[in-house]
Design a protein around this motif. Structure first.
Motif, mmCIF file in Angstrom:
data_model
loop_
_atom_site.group_PDB
_atom_site.id
_atom_site.type_symbol
_atom_site.label_atom_id
_atom_site.label_comp_id
_atom_site.label_asym_id
_atom_site.label_seq_id
_atom_site.Cartn_x
_atom_site.Cartn_y
_atom_site.Cartn_z
ATOM 1 N N THR A 397 -119.276 -74.671 -54.056
ATOM 2 C CA THR A 397 -118.327 -73.585 -54.281
ATOM 3 C C THR A 397 -118.809 -72.262 -53.709
ATOM 4 O OG1 THR A 397 -119.302 -73.195 -56.458
ATOM 5 C CG2 THR A 397 -117.419 -74.681 -56.353
ATOM 6 N N SER A 398 -120.051 -72.205 -53.214
ATOM 7 C CA SER A 398 -120.605 -70.971 -52.657
ATOM 8 C C SER A 398 -120.517 -70.927 -51.138
ATOM 9 C CB SER A 398 -122.070 -70.815 -53.082
ATOM 10 O OG SER A 398 -122.194 -70.772 -54.474
ATOM 11 N N ILE A 399 -120.387 -72.089 -50.511
ATOM 12 C CA ILE A 399 -120.320 -72.181 -49.051
ATOM 13 C C ILE A 399 -118.921 -72.616 -48.657
ATOM 14 C CG2 ILE A 399 -121.275 -73.294 -47.014
ATOM 15 C CD1 ILE A 399 -123.214 -71.448 -48.388
ATOM 16 N N GLN A 400 -118.343 -71.942 -47.681
ATOM 17 C CA GLN A 400 -116.979 -72.233 -47.255
ATOM 18 C C GLN A 400 -116.938 -72.469 -45.752
ATOM 19 O OE1 GLN A 400 -114.664 -72.452 -49.580
ATOM 20 N NE2 GLN A 400 -115.944 -71.638 -51.244
ATOM 21 N N VAL A 401 -115.903 -73.193 -45.314
ATOM 22 C CA VAL A 401 -115.640 -73.309 -43.880
ATOM 23 C C VAL A 401 -115.355 -71.915 -43.337
ATOM 24 C CG1 VAL A 401 -114.022 -74.194 -42.173
ATOM 25 C CG2 VAL A 401 -114.795 -75.674 -44.033
ATOM 26 N N GLY A 402 -115.987 -71.584 -42.208
ATOM 27 C CA GLY A 402 -115.862 -70.250 -41.637
ATOM 28 C C GLY A 402 -117.067 -69.362 -41.885
ATOM 29 N N ASP A 403 -117.966 -69.771 -42.797
ATOM 30 C CA ASP A 403 -119.165 -68.986 -43.071
ATOM 31 C C ASP A 403 -120.133 -69.064 -41.882
ATOM 32 O OD1 ASP A 403 -118.164 -68.338 -45.501
ATOM 33 O OD2 ASP A 403 -119.521 -69.592 -46.682
ATOM 34 N N PRO A 404 -120.856 -67.978 -41.605
ATOM 35 C CA PRO A 404 -121.811 -67.995 -40.497
ATOM 36 C C PRO A 404 -123.126 -68.651 -40.906
ATOM 37 C CG PRO A 404 -121.806 -65.836 -41.528
ATOM 38 C CD PRO A 404 -120.737 -66.635 -42.224
ATOM 39 N N ILE A 405 -123.852 -69.139 -39.928
ATOM 40 C CA ILE A 405 -125.190 -69.686 -40.141
ATOM 41 C C ILE A 405 -126.106 -69.152 -39.047
ATOM 42 C CG2 ILE A 405 -124.206 -71.818 -41.064
ATOM 43 C CD1 ILE A 405 -125.486 -73.086 -38.374
ATOM 44 N N SER A 406 -127.400 -69.263 -39.286
ATOM 45 C CA SER A 406 -128.385 -69.044 -38.224
ATOM 46 C C SER A 406 -129.350 -70.224 -38.250
ATOM 47 C CB SER A 406 -129.137 -67.729 -38.419
ATOM 48 O OG SER A 406 -129.902 -67.762 -39.616
ATOM 49 N N ALA A 407 -129.855 -70.579 -37.100
ATOM 50 C CA ALA A 407 -130.751 -71.726 -37.001
ATOM 51 C C ALA A 407 -131.872 -71.398 -36.027
ATOM 52 C CB ALA A 407 -129.989 -72.966 -36.540
ATOM 53 N N MET A 408 -133.068 -71.904 -36.335
ATOM 54 C CA MET A 408 -134.230 -71.621 -35.501
ATOM 55 C C MET A 408 -134.890 -72.929 -35.080
ATOM 56 S SD MET A 408 -137.758 -71.100 -35.145
ATOM 57 C CE MET A 408 -138.531 -70.945 -36.742
ATOM 58 N N SER A 409 -135.211 -73.006 -33.811
ATOM 59 C CA SER A 409 -135.858 -74.191 -33.259
ATOM 60 C C SER A 409 -137.340 -73.916 -33.060
ATOM 61 C CB SER A 409 -135.221 -74.580 -31.917
ATOM 62 O OG SER A 409 -136.011 -75.573 -31.279
ATOM 63 N N TYR A 410 -138.186 -74.802 -33.614
ATOM 64 C CA TYR A 410 -139.622 -74.673 -33.403
ATOM 65 C C TYR A 410 -140.022 -75.186 -32.017
ATOM 66 C CZ TYR A 410 -140.335 -73.507 -38.309
ATOM 67 O OH TYR A 410 -140.302 -72.875 -39.534
ATOM 68 N N ASP A 411 -139.130 -75.952 -31.388
ATOM 69 C CA ASP A 411 -139.449 -76.489 -30.066
ATOM 70 C C ASP A 411 -139.480 -75.392 -29.010
ATOM 71 O OD1 ASP A 411 -139.612 -78.994 -31.163
ATOM 72 O OD2 ASP A 411 -137.564 -79.578 -30.620
ATOM 73 N N ASN A 412 -138.473 -74.481 -29.045
ATOM 74 C CA ASN A 412 -138.438 -73.430 -28.032
ATOM 75 C C ASN A 412 -138.556 -72.024 -28.616
ATOM 76 O OD1 ASN A 412 -135.951 -72.955 -29.208
ATOM 77 N ND2 ASN A 412 -134.782 -73.928 -27.544
ATOM 78 N N GLY A 413 -138.653 -71.914 -29.963
ATOM 79 C CA GLY A 413 -138.815 -70.617 -30.608
ATOM 80 C C GLY A 413 -137.572 -69.759 -30.614
ATOM 81 N N MET A 414 -136.430 -70.310 -30.235
ATOM 82 C CA MET A 414 -135.200 -69.530 -30.143
ATOM 83 C C MET A 414 -134.383 -69.640 -31.438
ATOM 84 S SD MET A 414 -133.995 -70.313 -26.208
ATOM 85 C CE MET A 414 -132.599 -69.205 -26.353
ATOM 86 N N THR A 415 -133.580 -68.592 -31.670
ATOM 87 C CA THR A 415 -132.696 -68.557 -32.832
ATOM 88 C C THR A 415 -131.253 -68.628 -32.361
ATOM 89 O OG1 THR A 415 -134.269 -67.246 -34.108
ATOM 90 C CG2 THR A 415 -131.985 -67.236 -34.869
ATOM 91 N N TYR A 416 -130.442 -69.396 -33.091
ATOM 92 C CA TYR A 416 -129.044 -69.600 -32.716
ATOM 93 C C TYR A 416 -128.133 -69.223 -33.879
ATOM 94 C CZ TYR A 416 -131.237 -72.399 -29.051
ATOM 95 O OH TYR A 416 -132.020 -72.821 -28.007
ATOM 96 N N THR A 417 -126.931 -68.790 -33.531
ATOM 97 C CA THR A 417 -125.916 -68.498 -34.548
ATOM 98 C C THR A 417 -124.759 -69.470 -34.378
ATOM 99 O OG1 THR A 417 -124.809 -66.854 -33.131
ATOM 100 C CG2 THR A 417 -126.516 -66.059 -34.649
ATOM 101 N N GLY A 418 -124.015 -69.638 -35.464
ATOM 102 C CA GLY A 418 -122.885 -70.549 -35.407
ATOM 103 C C GLY A 418 -121.961 -70.331 -36.596
ATOM 104 N N THR A 419 -120.923 -71.150 -36.668
ATOM 105 C CA THR A 419 -119.918 -71.048 -37.725
ATOM 106 C C THR A 419 -119.650 -72.429 -38.304
ATOM 107 O OG1 THR A 419 -118.867 -69.197 -36.576
ATOM 108 C CG2 THR A 419 -117.583 -70.281 -38.292
ATOM 109 N N ILE A 420 -119.624 -72.502 -39.627
ATOM 110 C CA ILE A 420 -119.333 -73.784 -40.284
ATOM 111 C C ILE A 420 -117.881 -74.161 -40.033
ATOM 112 C CG2 ILE A 420 -119.140 -74.973 -42.504
ATOM 113 C CD1 ILE A 420 -121.462 -73.340 -43.504
ATOM 114 N N THR A 421 -117.661 -75.347 -39.530
ATOM 115 C CA THR A 421 -116.302 -75.821 -39.255
ATOM 116 C C THR A 421 -115.884 -76.969 -40.155
ATOM 117 O OG1 THR A 421 -117.170 -77.329 -37.556
ATOM 118 C CG2 THR A 421 -116.453 -75.139 -36.827
ATOM 119 N N GLU A 422 -116.839 -77.577 -40.860
ATOM 120 C CA GLU A 422 -116.471 -78.707 -41.717
ATOM 121 C C GLU A 422 -117.531 -78.893 -42.808
ATOM 122 O OE1 GLU A 422 -115.262 -83.457 -41.357
ATOM 123 O OE2 GLU A 422 -116.476 -82.502 -39.790
ATOM 124 N N ILE A 423 -117.069 -79.179 -44.032
ATOM 125 C CA ILE A 423 -117.944 -79.571 -45.138
ATOM 126 C C ILE A 423 -117.408 -80.881 -45.678
ATOM 127 C CG2 ILE A 423 -118.867 -78.965 -47.409
ATOM 128 C CD1 ILE A 423 -118.414 -76.037 -46.711
#
Length: 616
Positions: A397-423
């Motif tokens: 009930t706290s997370i909704q479709v359309g909420d933003p996320i951030s993700a970090m890869s240890y492989d390349n050290g880069m950070t990515y942003t995205g949007t939840i499209t499905e739960i």
């Protein structure tokens, strides 16, 4: 004259002896107070153990995927009512694909809403009973218990004359009903009381095996598609009703159980689920609507405990039991609210939307797909990247479709942003749940979510990512939140050990609000300000009246010399249900105010302001 001198000498000796005794007693008292006053407890400014709410951080992990597919399989518990796309059609994120029938989902939401209201009523009743118990005056003697009556021994030998056998007295029977008892409720059934409103519901007397027709339920729920009442109809639509089962199937019999359904609070478009077809027993209807039956033997909130003659120990035990009952009911309310939110979420998600930009590659009928175990609708992505992670059931009930996320890869050290499209509406099984690590209760079910990456540069298929989601709950961002470890609880409520203006500890009772950050901090609605000092409430010396010193400095937190001229002191803490050691100080500070010698002939000795002996 010599006699007067002798008497005077005795008085002098008695006076001096009294002074010495009182002086010794006062010296001993001051020594004990001194030793006690040497005890100190370190305290901290409140600001050191409080925080503000900026939103919870939720953590998960998952993997990246390219050219993803969105596959929709037939659902055994839902029926497709509309399909909005065709095979080969181009679709974008958010476009509607499939619509499931809302009938059963709406019924489930309405039933869960009734369950929440019922749980809230039970909690409110229990809280009223607790308040009455706390206001009940105990009796000084326990309630009398019935003693068995002893049979006196015969004083002489009974004669052999036979005595007639007494005729057994028939046991009392329940008077026959003078209202209609129903084994089957339909639209022509007439209640024996009530007008059908929430405040004055219809009352039907039923047998234990009574059944309700579908038309009767439609009339109760106000479903115009099933049975619109004519002007001459018996029952209004919608209506509220109580269904009773009584001893002897009589309105004069003891109430065995009952439950209430209130169709006046339901939506005008509400329809009875396909599950409720034909005739339905009372038990099946109560279960379908998730309502709890009540018995007349259940204590009511208006119970007058004063008339029951409880002793102090009995009241203490009852209050403890009632507090435990309230805690369980609070959990029941929270669970019912969570169930309602989940049902509402399922209803809101009854329209399946595209989670990717792509093309409808496959579209077949549900029956064939069910037989083959394949999806009946497949959307193929066009070179975009998605990230899949998981969250626990408690965070749905706290997370909704359309909420933003951030993700970090240890492989390349880069950070990515995205949007939840499905739960996902279904939990991961044990095997697939091991793919991710998600925030929340580790013992609850995990649900998969999908997010589309905004700028996928550097991502590769199958790359592992750490995911962060931000969420806001109902917490007040401007409120004061205190670490839970500093809060204790007794029979009077929750409290902290706070410093008074006399630099001594006392119990400060609190009004609490919601908890945040997994229950680590609790909202303080009343009882503390940021200018206060408190102690960690555990330890041998942590008690009311003990002197407080600042941690690390040993200095008093409040300016010395203010005493009790203003603010709250340890002495005034008794007004909140606490007694302090400093109360004794004000009563005994004038025990020995003066001892005056005048020419070796006159001495005045005062205790508590009264002259005891005057020598002259």
């Amino acid at each position: 004259m010599s006699m007067n001198k002798k008497t005077k000498k005795k008085l002098i000796i008695a006076s001096v002896t009294s002074v010495l005794i009182v002086g010794f007693a006062l010296g001993l008292w001051f020594f004990v107070q001194y030793q006690s006053d040497r005890r100190t407890v370190e305290v901290l400014p409140l600001m050191n153990v409080t925080t503000t709410y900026w939103g919870d951080q939720i953590y998960s992990s998952g993997t990246a995927a390219s050219d993803s597919l969105q596959e929709i399989y037939p659902a055994s518990d839902k029926k497709v009512s509309d399909i909005y796309v065709e095979e080969g059609q181009q679709v974008s994120i958010g476009d509607p694909l499939v619509q499931y029938d809302k009938t059963k989902l709406e019924l489930d939401v309405e039933a869960k809403d009734i369950a929440v209201k019922q749980a809230e009523i039970e909690l409110d009743d229990a809280e009223k009973q607790l308040k009455k118990l706390q206001n009940t005056k105990p009796t000084s003697t326990p309630r009398p218990t019935k003693q068995p009556t002893s049979t006196p021994r015969p004083t002489q030998k009974p004669t052999s004359t036979p005595t007639p056998t007494p005729t057994p007295t028939p046991s009392p029977t329940v008077s026959p009903a003078d209202v209609t008892v129903y084994r089957r409720l339909d639209v022509d059934s007439e209640p024996y009381s009530g007008s059908g409103t929430s405040e004055d519901p219809y009352v039907f007397l039923c047998t234990d095996d009574c059944e309700m027709t579908r038309e009767f339920l439609l009339r109760l729920l106000g479903d115009g598609s099933g049975a619109t009442p004519a002007p001459g109809d018996v029952l209004a639509s919608p209506f509220a009703a109580i269904f009773e089962v009584r001893e002897g199937n009589s309105n004069y019999g003891e109430l065995l159980y009952s439950f209430k359904l209130d169709g006046t609070n339901l939506s005008g478009n509400f329809q009875v689920s396909d599950v409720l077809t034909g005739s339905n027993t009372l038990e099946s209807v109560a279960k379908a609507f998730d309502v709890t039956s009540t018995s007349q033997t259940t204590p009511t909130p208006d119970t007058d405990y004063d008339d029951m003659g409880y002793t102090k120990d009995e009241l203490t035990k009852l209050i403890k039991q009632k507090r435990q009952e309230i805690k369980e009911l609070q959990l029941k309310v929270k669970q019912a609210e969570l169930d309602l939110k989940k049902s509402q979420l399922a209803l809101d998600n009854s329209t399946v939307r595209s989670t990717i930009d792509g093309v409808v590659r496959t579209l077949t009928d549900e029956q064939s797909a069910t037989s083959n175990g394949t999806p009946f609708l497949v959307v193929s992505g066009q070179g975009q990247y998605t990230i899949k992670g998981s969250i626990s059931e408690s965070l749905l009930t706290s997370i909704q479709v359309g909420d933003p996320i951030s993700a970090m890869s240890y492989d390349n050290g880069m950070t990515y942003t995205g949007t939840i499209t499905e739960i996902s509406q279904y939990p991961l099984d044990a095997s697939s749940g091991g793919m991710y690590g998600g925030s929340g209760n580790p013992n609850s079910s995990q649900y998969e979510f999908t997010a589309v990456v905004d700028q996928p540069d550097g991502l590769s298929n199958g790359m592992y990512l750490e995911i962060t989601l931000s969420t806001q709950n109902q917490a007040n961002t401007e409120a004061l939140y205190l670490q839970k470890a500093y809060i204790r609880e007794d029979e009077s409520g929750s409290y902290v050990m706070k410093v008074g203006v006399d630099n001594r500890l006392y119990k400060q009772y609190l009004e609490l609000g919601t908890s945040i950050y997994g229950g680590e901090y609790i909202e303080i609605k009343r009882g503390l300000t940021m200018d206060d000092y408190i102690a960690f409430p555990y330890g041998a010396n942590v008690e009311e009246g003990v002197r407080a010193v600042m941690a690390g400095t040993g200095e008093p937190p409040m300016p010395e010399g203010e005493g009790s001229s203003s603010g709250v002191t340890s002495e005034t803490a008794s007004e909140t249900g606490s007694e302090t050691a400093s109360e004794t100080t004000s009563e005994t500070s004038s025990v020995l105010e003066s001892y005056v010698e005048n020419d070796g002939a006159t001495a005045t000795f005062e205790t508590t302001g009264e002259t005891e002996v005057i020598l002259g």
